[in-house]
Design an enzyme around this catalytic site. Structure first.
Site, PDB file in Angstrom:
ATOM      1  N   LYS A 284       0.814  -1.215   0.000  1.00  0.00           N
ATOM      2  CA  LYS A 284       0.000   0.000   0.000  1.00  0.00           C
ATOM      3  C   LYS A 284       0.855   1.275   0.000  1.00  0.00           C
ATOM      4  CE  LYS A 284      -3.893  -2.341   2.175  1.00  0.00           C
ATOM      5  NZ  LYS A 284      -4.969  -2.254   3.185  1.00  0.00           N
TER       6      LYS A 284
ATOM      7  N   TYR B  54     -12.622  -1.276  -4.280  1.00  0.00           N
ATOM      8  CA  TYR B  54     -13.117  -1.484  -2.905  1.00  0.00           C
ATOM      9  C   TYR B  54     -14.634  -1.404  -2.813  1.00  0.00           C
ATOM     10  CZ  TYR B  54      -8.399  -1.594  -1.041  1.00  0.00           C
ATOM     11  OH  TYR B  54      -7.103  -1.966  -0.755  1.00  0.00           O
TER      12      TYR B  54
ATOM     13  N   HIS C 179      -2.060  -5.645   1.630  1.00  0.00           N
ATOM     14  CA  HIS C 179      -3.342  -6.341   1.519  1.00  0.00           C
ATOM     15  C   HIS C 179      -3.089  -7.786   1.137  1.00  0.00           C
ATOM     16  CE1 HIS C 179      -7.373  -7.330   0.057  1.00  0.00           C
ATOM     17  NE2 HIS C 179      -6.789  -7.808  -1.029  1.00  0.00           N
TER      18      HIS C 179
ATOM     19  N   GLU D  35      -9.565 -10.052  -7.673  1.00  0.00           N
ATOM     20  CA  GLU D  35      -8.653  -8.927  -7.421  1.00  0.00           C
ATOM     21  C   GLU D  35      -7.472  -8.938  -8.398  1.00  0.00           C
ATOM     22  OE1 GLU D  35      -7.775  -9.477  -3.254  1.00  0.00           O
ATOM     23  OE2 GLU D  35      -9.798  -8.826  -2.657  1.00  0.00           O
TER      24      GLU D  35
ATOM     25  N   PHE E 182     -15.629   3.788   6.631  1.00  0.00           N
ATOM     26  CA  PHE E 182     -14.270   4.183   6.252  1.00  0.00           C
ATOM     27  C   PHE E 182     -14.030   4.146   4.737  1.00  0.00           C
ATOM     28  CE2 PHE E 182     -14.233  -0.359   7.444  1.00  0.00           C
ATOM     29  CZ  PHE E 182     -13.740  -0.945   6.281  1.00  0.00           C
TER      30      PHE E 182
ATOM     31  N   ASN F 110      -2.055   0.190   6.619  1.00  0.00           N
ATOM     32  CA  ASN F 110      -1.606  -1.082   7.196  1.00  0.00           C
ATOM     33  C   ASN F 110      -0.686  -1.870   6.261  1.00  0.00           C
ATOM     34  OD1 ASN F 110      -3.557  -1.996   5.452  1.00  0.00           O
ATOM     35  ND2 ASN F 110      -4.655  -3.239   6.933  1.00  0.00           N
TER      36      ASN F 110
ATOM     37  N   ARG G  79       2.640  -6.591   8.868  1.00  0.00           N
ATOM     38  CA  ARG G  79       1.930  -5.429   9.430  1.00  0.00           C
ATOM     39  C   ARG G  79       2.508  -5.033  10.791  1.00  0.00           C
ATOM     40  NH1 ARG G  79      -3.904  -7.496   7.325  1.00  0.00           N
ATOM     41  NH2 ARG G  79      -4.058  -6.188   5.451  1.00  0.00           N
TER      42      ARG G  79
HETATM   43  P1  CMP Z   1      -7.569  -4.659   3.589  1.00  0.00           P
HETATM   44  O1  CMP Z   1      -8.164  -5.816   4.302  1.00  0.00           O
HETATM   45  O2  CMP Z   1      -6.358  -4.823   2.814  1.00  0.00           O
HETATM   46  O3  CMP Z   1      -8.707  -4.010   2.652  1.00  0.00           O
HETATM   47  C1  CMP Z   1      -9.748  -3.258   3.237  1.00  0.00           C
HETATM   48  C2  CMP Z   1      -9.109  -2.196   4.069  1.00  0.00           C
HETATM   49  O4  CMP Z   1      -9.981  -1.322   4.740  1.00  0.00           O
HETATM   50  C3  CMP Z   1      -8.320  -2.840   5.210  1.00  0.00           C
HETATM   51  O5  CMP Z   1      -7.240  -3.529   4.679  1.00  0.00           O
HETATM   52  C4  CMP Z   1      -7.971  -1.644   6.027  1.00  0.00           C
HETATM   53  O6  CMP Z   1      -6.854  -0.938   5.518  1.00  0.00           O
HETATM   54  C5  CMP Z   1      -9.214  -0.791   5.818  1.00  0.00           C
HETATM   55  N1  CMP Z   1     -10.009  -0.845   7.031  1.00  0.00           N
HETATM   56  C6  CMP Z   1     -10.620  -1.907   7.564  1.00  0.00           C
HETATM   57  N2  CMP Z   1     -11.265  -1.553   8.704  1.00  0.00           N
HETATM   58  C7  CMP Z   1     -11.031  -0.242   8.880  1.00  0.00           C
HETATM   59  C8  CMP Z   1     -11.424   0.704   9.850  1.00  0.00           C
HETATM   60  N3  CMP Z   1     -12.199   0.340  10.895  1.00  0.00           N
HETATM   61  N4  CMP Z   1     -11.006   1.968   9.718  1.00  0.00           N
HETATM   62  C9  CMP Z   1     -10.255   2.328   8.647  1.00  0.00           C
HETATM   63  N5  CMP Z   1      -9.841   1.479   7.679  1.00  0.00           N
HETATM   64  C10 CMP Z   1     -10.228   0.205   7.797  1.00  0.00           C
END
Ligand code: CMP
Length: 135
Positions: free
Chosen positions: A11, A51, A117, A128, A59, A114, A104
């Site tokens: 990311k 997404y 993915h 994807e 979010f 984070n 992570r």
């Molecule tokens: P990922 O699972 O890669 O793809 C969806 C993303 O949404 C996830 O990683 C996080 O980066 C983001 N995400 C999930 N939950 C939250 C949250 N509560 N607040 C902000 N970002 C989130």
């Protein structure tokens, strides 16, 4: 046991901070083979499309802004039991819960930024990776 393909994104936060090389090294050391890889910059529209499954989440808008804030590296990877093993390697979504030594745990700074993915199912790995590699 899952199939042998998964899909990942390094990311914007991790690419920006110069951690791509270390992350790819960890992925290869864990036994994953690179099938496809490229650096891309998503427009907000493209990020919103990718997404879309999260579009009802609070979010969603921030996530799309963030994922279009800088270059990302997308990769299609292979290994036996790819989905499960990759999710173990990257650790929990929230870096505060990510096990020690996971990607992570080492490189993520928040639940949004984070670092990486990993697909959560064989089906999503195909959807994807097709989004980035088969069009
Ligand atoms: P990922 O699972 O890669 O793809 C969806 C993303 O949404 C996830 O990683 C996080 O980066 C983001 N995400 C999930 N939950 C939250 C949250 N509560 N607040 C902000 N970002 C989130």
């Amino acid at each position: 046991m899952s199939g042998n393909v998964t899909f990942t994104i390094i990311k914007p936060d991790a690419v920006k901070s110069g951690h791509s090389g270390s992350i790819i090294k960890m992925i290869e050391k864990a036994g994953f083979k690179l099938l496809e890889m490229k650096l891309v910059s998503l427009t907000k529209e493209k990020a919103s499309e990718f997404y879309e499954v999260h579009k009802e989440k609070p979010f969603y808008d921030r996530l799309c802004n963030y994922m279009s804030s800088g270059p990302i590296i997308v990769m299609k990877l292979s290994k036996n039991n790819a989905i499960e093993d990759f999710r173990k390697l990257i650790g929990s979504t929230n870096p505060q819960d990510a096990a020690e030594g996971t990607i992570r745990n080492l490189f993520a700074t928040s639940i949004e930024a984070n670092a990486i993915h990993g697909s959560d199912s064989d089906e999503n790995a195909i959807i994807e990776s097709d989004f980035f590699f088969n069009n």
